[in-house]
Motif scaffolding. Structure first.
Motif, PDB file in Angstrom:
ATOM      1  N   UNK A  28     -23.234  28.453 -24.580  1.00 29.78           N
ATOM      2  CA  UNK A  28     -23.970  27.444 -23.367  1.00 29.78           C
ATOM      3  C   UNK A  28     -24.333  28.587 -22.172  1.00 29.78           C
ATOM      4  N   UNK A  29     -25.458  28.443 -21.860  1.00 25.39           N
ATOM      5  CA  UNK A  29     -25.924  29.235 -20.724  1.00 25.39           C
ATOM      6  C   UNK A  29     -25.164  29.043 -19.423  1.00 25.39           C
ATOM      7  N   UNK A  30     -24.500  30.053 -18.822  1.00 25.28           N
ATOM      8  CA  UNK A  30     -23.460  29.989 -17.502  1.00 25.28           C
ATOM      9  C   UNK A  30     -24.491  29.194 -16.555  1.00 25.28           C
ATOM     10  N   UNK A  31     -25.823  29.217 -16.110  1.00 23.95           N
ATOM     11  CA  UNK A  31     -26.567  28.727 -15.088  1.00 23.95           C
ATOM     12  C   UNK A  31     -26.911  27.078 -15.269  1.00 23.95           C
ATOM     13  N   UNK A  32     -26.342  26.586 -16.322  1.00 24.56           N
ATOM     14  CA  UNK A  32     -26.589  25.251 -16.604  1.00 24.56           C
ATOM     15  C   UNK A  32     -25.160  24.618 -17.067  1.00 24.56           C
ATOM     16  N   UNK A  33     -24.198  25.482 -17.236  1.00 23.39           N
ATOM     17  CA  UNK A  33     -22.975  24.642 -17.649  1.00 23.39           C
ATOM     18  C   UNK A  33     -21.900  25.116 -17.346  1.00 23.39           C
ATOM     19  N   UNK A  34     -20.880  24.525 -16.993  1.00 25.23           N
ATOM     20  CA  UNK A  34     -19.382  25.174 -16.519  1.00 25.23           C
ATOM     21  C   UNK A  34     -18.378  24.236 -17.098  1.00 25.23           C
ATOM     22  N   UNK A  35     -17.136  24.631 -16.848  1.00 20.11           N
ATOM     23  CA  UNK A  35     -15.988  23.889 -17.424  1.00 20.11           C
ATOM     24  C   UNK A  35     -15.465  22.989 -16.428  1.00 20.11           C
ATOM     25  N   UNK A  36     -14.764  21.786 -16.952  1.00 25.63           N
ATOM     26  CA  UNK A  36     -14.337  20.720 -16.073  1.00 25.63           C
ATOM     27  C   UNK A  36     -13.409  20.127 -16.859  1.00 25.63           C
ATOM     28  N   UNK A  37     -12.453  19.060 -16.163  1.00 26.47           N
ATOM     29  CA  UNK A  37     -11.261  18.557 -16.914  1.00 26.47           C
ATOM     30  C   UNK A  37     -11.742  16.958 -17.030  1.00 26.47           C
ATOM     31  N   UNK A  38     -11.571  16.627 -18.247  1.00 23.95           N
ATOM     32  CA  UNK A  38     -11.895  15.035 -18.335  1.00 23.95           C
ATOM     33  C   UNK A  38     -10.623  14.164 -17.941  1.00 23.95           C
ATOM     34  N   UNK A  39     -10.787  13.275 -16.920  1.00 26.26           N
ATOM     35  CA  UNK A  39      -9.615  12.715 -16.284  1.00 26.26           C
ATOM     36  C   UNK A  39     -10.128  11.171 -16.215  1.00 26.26           C
ATOM     37  N   UNK A  40      -9.082  10.336 -16.726  1.00 32.20           N
ATOM     38  CA  UNK A  40      -9.269   8.857 -16.618  1.00 32.20           C
ATOM     39  C   UNK A  40      -9.305   8.564 -15.067  1.00 32.20           C
ATOM     40  N   UNK A  41     -10.084   7.538 -14.814  1.00 27.24           N
ATOM     41  CA  UNK A  41     -10.124   6.895 -13.418  1.00 27.24           C
ATOM     42  C   UNK A  41     -10.560   5.685 -13.257  1.00 27.24           C
ATOM     43  N   UNK A  42      -9.803   4.813 -12.411  1.00 26.94           N
ATOM     44  CA  UNK A  42      -9.985   3.547 -12.103  1.00 26.94           C
ATOM     45  C   UNK A  42     -10.860   3.138 -10.999  1.00 26.94           C
ATOM     46  N   UNK A  43     -11.977   2.480 -11.168  1.00 30.15           N
ATOM     47  CA  UNK A  43     -12.905   1.978  -9.827  1.00 30.15           C
ATOM     48  C   UNK A  43     -12.159   1.966  -8.607  1.00 30.15           C
ATOM     49  N   UNK A  44     -10.892   1.190  -8.680  1.00 33.82           N
ATOM     50  CA  UNK A  44     -10.029   1.096  -7.440  1.00 33.82           C
ATOM     51  C   UNK A  44      -9.401   2.042  -6.994  1.00 33.82           C
ATOM     52  N   UNK A  45      -9.178   2.932  -7.827  1.00 28.89           N
ATOM     53  CA  UNK A  45      -8.608   4.455  -7.363  1.00 28.89           C
ATOM     54  C   UNK A  45      -9.698   5.283  -6.598  1.00 28.89           C
ATOM     55  N   UNK A  46     -11.050   5.239  -6.974  1.00 30.49           N
ATOM     56  CA  UNK A  46     -12.043   5.933  -6.429  1.00 30.49           C
ATOM     57  C   UNK A  46     -12.262   5.149  -5.003  1.00 30.49           C
TER      58      UNK A  46
END
Length: 188
Positions: A28-46
């Motif tokens: 994966x080209x570094x200029x387009x992609x990076x790593x992140x964590x998938x986290x569940x979130x609720x609308x009311x938490x945001x």
């Protein structure tokens, strides 16, 4: 030949799983992609995070708290536990939190969804929430946590749990346009 032998044998007769794997890895080209964590979130938490930021910014003592926040940032930068370079102003920290809210709000379509938690968000949240706790405890500061602050705590704890997972099972390669604080190159 038995049923299981038929199902699990390859058409080439090769039974070594490594021989069945492709010899090349996807890059994966570094200029387009990076790593992140998938986290569940609720609308009311945001929404609760948005209300917390609003309460901080609209508090009558918010402007006087800026030097206080700067001191906390400098203390955390000196702390060897935090290896990431922190932003150097409280205004930029608040802007970072605001950008998270905007990004995550677009990622949660329904009542619950998956957000991309960027690397470094844990440090910024620890810093920001520590600052707010000190403000709430200060006698001359009129800031107080809104009732929904518990939902922010739940969201942040879920994000921290994903990061602390030893096997990185929630870490993914993600397009930069989907990760807060990331900017892909123009041709992405």
């Amino acid at each position: 030949m038995g049923l299981f032998e038929t199902l699990f044998s390859s058409s080439t007769g090769d039974t070594d799983p490594q021989a069945q794997q492709p010899s090349q890895h996807e890059i994966f080209p570094e200029d387009k992609y990076n790593v992140a964590y998938a986290v569940a979130a609720r609308r009311e938490e945001i929404r609760a995070l948005e209300h917390l930021l609003e309460a901080d910014q609209t508090s009558p003592t918010a402007l006087e708290a800026e030097p206080f926040l700067q001191d906390i940032i400098e203390d955390m930068e000196r702390d060897r536990e935090y290896s990431l370079r922190l932003r150097t102003s409280g205004e930029e920290l608040v802007d970072d939190i605001r950008e998270l809210i905007e990004h995550w709000d677009n990622q949660v379509d329904e009542q619950i969804g998956t957000i991309w938690w960027p690397i470094g968000a844990d440090t910024r949240f620890r810093l920001y929430l520590h600052y707010l706790e000190l403000r709430a405890d200060a006698e001359d500061d009129q800031f107080s946590f809104p009732e929904s602050a518990g939902q922010v705590h739940t969201l942040v704890q879920r994000g921290l749990s994903a990061i602390e997972d030893d096997d990185d099972s929630k870490l993914a390669v993600v397009h930069k346009r989907d990760i807060p604080w990331e900017e892909p190159t123009e041709d992405s």
